[in-house]
Design an enzyme around this catalytic site. Structure first.
Site, PDB file in Angstrom:
ATOM      1  N   GLY A 137       0.777  -1.240   0.000  1.00  0.00           N
ATOM      2  CA  GLY A 137       0.000   0.000   0.000  1.00  0.00           C
ATOM      3  C   GLY A 137       0.804   1.283   0.000  1.00  0.00           C
ATOM      4  O   GLY A 137       0.316   2.319   0.434  1.00  0.00           O
ATOM      5  N   SER A 138       2.036   1.253  -0.536  1.00  0.00           N
ATOM      6  CA  SER A 138       2.839   2.487  -0.508  1.00  0.00           C
ATOM      7  C   SER A 138       2.233   3.563  -1.419  1.00  0.00           C
ATOM      8  O   SER A 138       2.179   4.742  -1.057  1.00  0.00           O
ATOM      9  CB  SER A 138       4.307   2.204  -0.865  1.00  0.00           C
ATOM     10  N   HIS A 166       2.151   1.162 -13.368  1.00  0.00           N
ATOM     11  CA  HIS A 166       2.974  -0.029 -13.614  1.00  0.00           C
ATOM     12  C   HIS A 166       4.455   0.357 -13.571  1.00  0.00           C
ATOM     13  O   HIS A 166       4.849   1.366 -14.168  1.00  0.00           O
ATOM     14  CB  HIS A 166       2.622  -0.624 -14.985  1.00  0.00           C
TER      15      HIS A 166
END
Length: 197
Positions: free
Chosen positions: A14-15, A110
C-alpha cells in the site's frame, strides 16, 4: 463543493495507496478516497486504510467467482457514488463487469516503461534484462495485461551497482509523486468536460 469520490484497488503493502491518501488529506487532490478494494485478506494496505478510517471491501478470490465479486464491487462503488477507480499494486486482471461499469475511468500504475516488461515483477524483469533505463507508466485499463492507452511515463535510470531492492525503492519514489499528480489532472479534466457539456 463536493470532491469526486474515487476507489483505490490494491493487493500489497500500500505504498502508493498511502501516498495518494496523504495528498488527498492535505487537499492536494481534487478527489476523496472513498474506499479501498483489496483481494488479499491480511494485506498491509488494509491496515493503512484502517489507520486513515477509509472503508474497505476485502474479498478472497478463491472463495467467490470473478463475475460475482466484481458485481458486488460495482454495486458497492455505485452506492458510494465512486466515479473513478485507481489501481495501486492490484494484482488481479479487471474483468468485463468492472470495465463496462467504469469505462475509461479505471487507471493503473505499472513499474516499467510499457510496452516493455508488462505483467508481474516488472522491476525484476528489467533488472534481469540488464537494460539501462526503466521507469513508471500510468495507463488506462483495458481487457489485456498492461495494454491500455498510456497516459504518462517517467523514466528511471538503472545504475551498474543497483540491486533489485534499491531500484524498486527509486521507482516507488517516482510513483509516489507521479501518480497523485496524474490522478489530479485526470479528475480536473473530467470536471471541466462535465461543466462544458
Amino acid at each position: 463543493m463536493n470532491k469526486v469520490k474515487v476507489a483505490i484497488f490494491a493487493s500489497g503493502t500500500g505504498s502508493n495507496f498511502e501516498a495518494i491518501i496523504e495528498q488527498a488529506i492535505e487537499n492536494q487532490l481534487a478527489c476523496d478516497v472513498a474506499i479501498l478494494v483489496c483481494d488479499k485478506p491480511g494485506a498491509k494496505v488494509i491496515d493503512i486504510a484502517n489507520e486513515y478510517d477509509i472503508p474497505t471491501f476485502v474479498f478472497d478470490p478463491k472463495n467467490i467467482p470473478k463475475k460475482e465479486y466484481e458485481q458486488k464491487v460495482v454495486k458497492r462503488l455505485l452506492l458510494m457514488n465512486v466515479e473513478w477507480i485507481f489501481l495501486a499494486g492490484y494484482m488481479r486482471i479487471i474483468g468485463p463487469t468492472l470495465l463496462n461499469a467504469y469505462e475509461i475511468k479505471i487507471v493503473n500504475i505499472h513499474p516499467s516503461m510499457l510496452p516493455a516488461f508488462p505483467g508481474k515483477d516488472a522491476v525484476g524483469q528489467a533488472f534481469q534484462a540488464k537494460v539501462k533505463i526503466t521507469g513508471v507508466t500510468i495507463h488506462y485499463v483495458d481487457a489485456g495485461i498492461d495494454t491500455g492507452p498510456i497516459i504518462a511515463q517517467e523514466s528511471v535510470e538503472i545504475f551498474p551497482d543497483d540491486t533489485k531492492e534499491v531500484l524498486q525503492k527509486r521507482i516507488q519514489q517516482v510513483e509516489h509523486k507521479l501518480y497523485p499528480r496524474i490522478i489530479n489532472q485526470l479528475i480536473k479534466q473530467s470536471l471541466k468536460v462535465e461543466v462544458t457539456d
